[in-house]
Design a protein around this motif. Structure first.
Motif, mmCIF file in Angstrom:
data_model
loop_
_atom_site.group_PDB
_atom_site.id
_atom_site.type_symbol
_atom_site.label_atom_id
_atom_site.label_comp_id
_atom_site.label_asym_id
_atom_site.label_seq_id
_atom_site.Cartn_x
_atom_site.Cartn_y
_atom_site.Cartn_z
ATOM 1 N N ASP A 25 -2.056 8.203 -12.328
ATOM 2 C CA ASP A 25 -3.096 9.229 -12.178
ATOM 3 C C ASP A 25 -4.207 8.789 -11.240
ATOM 4 N N ALA A 26 -4.296 7.484 -11.010
ATOM 5 C CA ALA A 26 -5.346 6.929 -10.154
ATOM 6 C C ALA A 26 -4.893 5.564 -9.666
ATOM 7 N N LEU A 27 -5.556 5.080 -8.640
ATOM 8 C CA LEU A 27 -5.276 3.747 -8.102
ATOM 9 C C LEU A 27 -6.566 2.936 -8.063
ATOM 10 N N SER A 28 -6.457 1.647 -8.358
ATOM 11 C CA SER A 28 -7.526 0.694 -8.098
ATOM 12 C C SER A 28 -6.937 -0.294 -7.109
ATOM 13 N N PHE A 29 -7.343 -0.172 -5.831
ATOM 14 C CA PHE A 29 -6.648 -0.915 -4.775
ATOM 15 C C PHE A 29 -7.605 -1.314 -3.667
ATOM 16 N N PHE A 30 -7.194 -2.342 -2.911
ATOM 17 C CA PHE A 30 -7.977 -2.831 -1.790
ATOM 18 C C PHE A 30 -7.960 -1.840 -0.633
ATOM 19 N N MET A 86 0.808 -1.209 0.000
ATOM 20 C CA MET A 86 0.000 0.000 0.000
ATOM 21 C C MET A 86 0.848 1.268 0.000
ATOM 22 N N THR A 87 1.941 1.268 0.753
ATOM 23 C CA THR A 87 2.786 2.462 0.818
ATOM 24 C C THR A 87 3.383 2.781 -0.547
ATOM 25 N N SER A 88 3.743 1.746 -1.298
ATOM 26 C CA SER A 88 4.298 1.966 -2.634
ATOM 27 C C SER A 88 3.243 2.541 -3.566
ATOM 28 N N ALA A 89 2.017 2.060 -3.439
ATOM 29 C CA ALA A 89 0.933 2.546 -4.286
ATOM 30 C C ALA A 89 0.644 4.018 -4.003
ATOM 31 N N ILE A 90 0.574 4.368 -2.729
ATOM 32 C CA ILE A 90 0.324 5.761 -2.362
ATOM 33 C C ILE A 90 1.487 6.638 -2.823
#
Length: 335
Positions: A193-198, A180-184
């Motif tokens: 530009d956007a995330l699709s994540f749990f 999650m930290t990498s995604a943020i």
């Protein structure tokens, strides 16, 4: 307790087991014991943590053996096939994939009855009024997902398909892995530009002033996904037939854990904080009412919830075949 080497051997053999569709071995655990493997420490598995933390498994006469976090649904399936775990905790996609190679796959516990993947965007992005307009605004964008074949990719494909677009051609899907930290960080640095994540990605991003919830099936933003069964515990008939009493005790303990989620909010918040120790307190505060909405009151698998999830998986192309409701319940009457 099952030898850790036995479980690790099952993990490394995952691709071979799934490709070959080999026969399921019987459980390797003694009577009164269950080994439970799960894909990750996501919010879906909070009830498992609560049942163990509060001593509910022990109170029901059940001993938990190995509790490995396996990382992928394929590894959960491999461990089930080898008999090194008795129950697998994952998303319903994992159960459907196991059903491809084992028609004895059974879903025994309902953990989350909303699709808990969110689309997250920078705070500055305008929010159109309609869902279709929001999806259209994502066309041409770089969208971070956990990886190919995941529920995060499936949501993007499904949303784009609903407006006649192809996510593979009309967007750039960026594989970020499950951290999650990498995604943020990728969203903050404008690598996506956007995330699709749990969950709790949206709550974490909001707490850090990096992002906001843009489209949330769990919030009811996608009408066709409302009430979809998502987090589940599943196994095979060959394993379950030898663990009937243990399964009954497991279900009673899970019922008590879900009652805690729906009980005193302060107590639920305390348990969530113990489970997600590194999560921003603001994100935890925001997550509690969401979990109370999306987690069922009992572990029973409901037909409507299952059928909604099955239709989504077929319509999105996430799976080509999915068994009907009556075929996947383990001695549980239709509801």
């Amino acid at each position: 307790m099952t030898d850790r080497r036995t479980i690790l051997k099952a993990f490394s053999a995952a691709p071979l087991l799934l490709a070959a569709g080999c026969a399921t071995r019987e459980s390797t655990t003694p009577p009164g014991v269950l080994n439970v493997g799960q894909i990750s420490n996501s919010v879906a598995f909070l009830p498992l943590f609560i049942a163990e933390k509060q001593g509910y498994f022990k109170a029901e006469g059940l001993t938990l053996g190995a509790r490995p976090e396996l990382g992928t649904g394929a590894k959960v399936a491999a461990a089930l096939k080898s008999g090194s775990i008795d129950l697998g905790a994952g998303v319903i996609t994992d159960a459907f994939n196991l059903a491809k190679i084992d028609d004895g796959m059974r879903i025994v516990t309902s953990l989350v009855t909303e699709y808990y993947v969110d689309i997250v965007v920078p705070p500055s992005l305008p929010e159109p009024a309609s869902l279709n307009e929001k999806i259209q605004a994502l066309v041409g964008k770089k969208i971070g997902i956990t990886g190919p074949g995941s529920g995060t990719e499936a949501l993007v494909k499904y949303l784009f398909g609903s407006i006649g677009r192809d996510a593979a051609k009309d967007a750039t899907l960026v594989n970020l892995g499950g951290t999650m930290t990498s995604a943020i960080g990728a969203l903050k640095a404008n690598r996506v530009d956007a995330l699709s994540f749990f969950q709790p990605i949206a709550q974490q991003a909001a707490a850090a002033d990096v992002g906001k919830t843009y489209i949330s099936p769990a919030r009811g933003d996608v009408p066709s996904l409302r009430g979809a069964l998502h987090g589940v515990v599943f196994s095979t008939t060959k394993l379950l037939d030898r663990k009937r009493n243990e399964l009954a005790a497991f279900e009673r303990a899970m019922g008590r854990a879900l009652a805690d989620v729906h009980g005193d909010p302060a107590h639920a918040r305390s348990l969530l904080g113990q489970y997600l120790k590194t999560t921003n307190p603001k994100a935890l505060d925001a997550l509690v009412p969401i979990l109370r909405k999306e987690m069922p009151a009992t572990p029973q698998v409901r037909r409507a919830s299952y059928d909604t999830a099955r239709k989504f998986h077929l319509d999105s192309g996430l799976v080509r075949k999915a068994p009907a409701y009556d075929a996947v319940l383990y001695e549980q009457a239709a509801v």
